[in-house]
Design a protein around this motif. Sequence first.
Motif, PDB file in Angstrom:
ATOM      1  N   GLU A 107       3.288   5.435  -4.050  1.00 11.72           N
ATOM      2  CA  GLU A 107       1.859   5.412  -3.713  1.00 11.72           C
ATOM      3  C   GLU A 107       1.058   5.055  -4.963  1.00 11.72           C
ATOM      4  OE1 GLU A 107       0.298   9.277  -2.948  1.00 11.72           O
ATOM      5  OE2 GLU A 107      -1.546   8.549  -2.022  1.00 11.72           O
ATOM      6  N   HIS A 127      -3.227   3.956  -5.734  1.00  3.83           N
ATOM      7  CA  HIS A 127      -4.535   3.502  -5.250  1.00  3.83           C
ATOM      8  C   HIS A 127      -5.327   2.793  -6.350  1.00  3.83           C
ATOM      9  CE1 HIS A 127      -4.440   5.701  -1.365  1.00  3.83           C
ATOM     10  NE2 HIS A 127      -3.552   6.423  -2.033  1.00  3.83           N
ATOM     11  N   ARG A 128      -5.030   3.149  -7.581  1.00  2.00           N
ATOM     12  CA  ARG A 128      -5.784   2.594  -8.702  1.00  2.00           C
ATOM     13  C   ARG A 128      -4.881   2.622  -9.932  1.00  2.00           C
ATOM     14  NH1 ARG A 128      -9.948   4.956 -11.833  1.00  2.00           N
ATOM     15  NH2 ARG A 128      -9.729   6.931 -10.750  1.00  2.00           N
ATOM     16  N   THR A 147      -3.140   8.376  -7.581  1.00  2.00           N
ATOM     17  CA  THR A 147      -2.665   8.577  -6.211  1.00  2.00           C
ATOM     18  C   THR A 147      -3.621   9.538  -5.505  1.00  2.00           C
ATOM     19  OG1 THR A 147      -1.301  10.493  -6.757  1.00  2.00           O
ATOM     20  CG2 THR A 147      -0.301   8.302  -7.070  1.00  2.00           C
ATOM     21  N   SER A 148      -3.153  10.186  -4.451  1.00  2.00           N
ATOM     22  CA  SER A 148      -3.980  11.187  -3.780  1.00  2.00           C
ATOM     23  C   SER A 148      -3.908  12.537  -4.486  1.00  2.00           C
ATOM     24  CB  SER A 148      -3.530  11.335  -2.323  1.00  2.00           C
ATOM     25  OG  SER A 148      -2.136  11.561  -2.274  1.00  2.00           O
ATOM     26  N   GLN A 149      -3.106  12.638  -5.536  1.00  2.00           N
ATOM     27  CA  GLN A 149      -2.946  13.891  -6.266  1.00  2.00           C
ATOM     28  C   GLN A 149      -4.001  14.012  -7.372  1.00  2.00           C
ATOM     29  OE1 GLN A 149      -0.685  16.219  -5.169  1.00  2.00           O
ATOM     30  NE2 GLN A 149      -0.571  14.670  -3.557  1.00  2.00           N
TER      31      GLN A 149
END
Lengths: 140, 390
Positions: free
Chosen positions: B200, B202-203, B215-217
């Motif tokens: 994963e 995202h950036r 990530t989403s963490q």
Amino acid sequence: MACEIVEVRNDMTEFKACTGSTYLSLNYHHGAPDRHKTKWALAREEECGVFCHAQEQDWDDGDENLWSIGQNGSLIYGKTQERMAFFDGSNASDTWHGFPVSGRSGTSNRRRPPQTIAQRWLNQGHINKATYERIVSGRL
Amino acid sequence: MIHLDAVLRADVRDAWLYKGVLLVWDRQNRAFVYSLDDIQAQILRDYGPEVAALANYCLWRNDWRTANSTQTLVSVPAIRKALRDLGASAGGTISVELKPQPLAIVGSLSTEKHLLDVQIYANRVYLATTEALFESYIKPEHPADERETWPLLEHRVADVEARHGAVFAAAEEDGLWLSTINFDEDAWRPVHQPERVGEEAHRLSWTHRSLLAYTSQPLPDLLRTQGHDVRPHGNARFTAFAIESVEQDTSLGDVVSSTLADRRARMPDDVPVALGNSNYRLLMAWQEDWQVIDLRAFSGQALKAKPDQGFNSTLQPPVPSNAVLQTYGVQSGFVVETFDSVHLITASGVQLLLNEQAARVRTYPDSVRHKDVVSVMTDDALHLLGHWNV
């Protein structure tokens, strides 16, 4: 017609929404913020009103879900600054529940509005180009 | 501090400054090429030599060579006074309207897909879109020339970063992808299929030779790169480090926690969150406080960190941490985007750059000439923002 409370239960408040649909305001989307569930920053009647507006505007993603946003994203729906809302209509016939969503990078794709919805908001003049760009790129 | 706000009134989705040209993508994802010499000539013509000098340093050439000579010039009292007077008369921010004529619209740098990110590295242009990642080419001496464009990855790619002979693509829940770059100038088309190196992303952002994948963490994944020094192409005079693979360094959480814990007691259920990084500086939000941690992720050495003394002595959060939409790295610090403003955080403090909703913000931390420039795309304009401590 505004939202009317039908019943207050242990885990939710049931509304008859303005279009006649059943809307369930779930307790676990209210209260103190935590990392597992987003929490409404709105009173339950206002939450149902956001749902009503999405239903009246037919902000349907084609997959039995509704999405909502304030004008240019200016309204804060959630306690951790969420500015959009997702309403899940897939569980039962004309019975809905919903919760605030952030639309930010790191949010699951399933919890971000599809580009078609953002495009519809832009075409309707409900959001400006900057807000549209933010939704599509995951920065709202 | 003097701020310069150079405004191009146009429907702009993204913008890049690269080797003497300004590349602008409109909201139809068409790439327009402008000459920086033409823009600078217009500023000189319309606003005079003081503003032109400011633009030259703040926007077009804040690399070390120019910085040294410019700072020497500014040490002349009369020149410094002229610039300070200019800033004072404008209330700290000098605004100029740019009215450039494009050299061309370049089809090979345009795309039919919604452009999410752009990266230009070693004359390769990477276009990350909602449906795929594309690679094209630009020759700075002939920026308007049409080249070929190749699809590199068929996923939505939210962020793309290229450095050290490698390109990384953040395809969100479709993973992090790595591809090595073909440096053959005669046949530059991509030859290496991307390899999925993370679950994963995202950036993405660099810290030294390592990559931080957000990530989403609450904390990003730290990916240490492995590679060798190679000659990028047959005519290259020098060798350069080329990435071949990555390996996740799982010690980041412990290192960050122990560095923060040196300052304050940990509370139950209290999770430090990385707001972003500017190269080795990691901006952390914790207990409604912001702290900058300096990461030391050197090859072959264990990860180390320490509190950044320069930033932490002055750092006052301009907004609550959950109001931060995204942060961006610049040489002098961080750019913080909120719902309706853009702030610059340096070791000197926090400055409001723009009091407006940004459609997109772009910085150029890997650039030689534009390390401190901030581009902000708004509803109807592109703002090129620079600053100068005179």
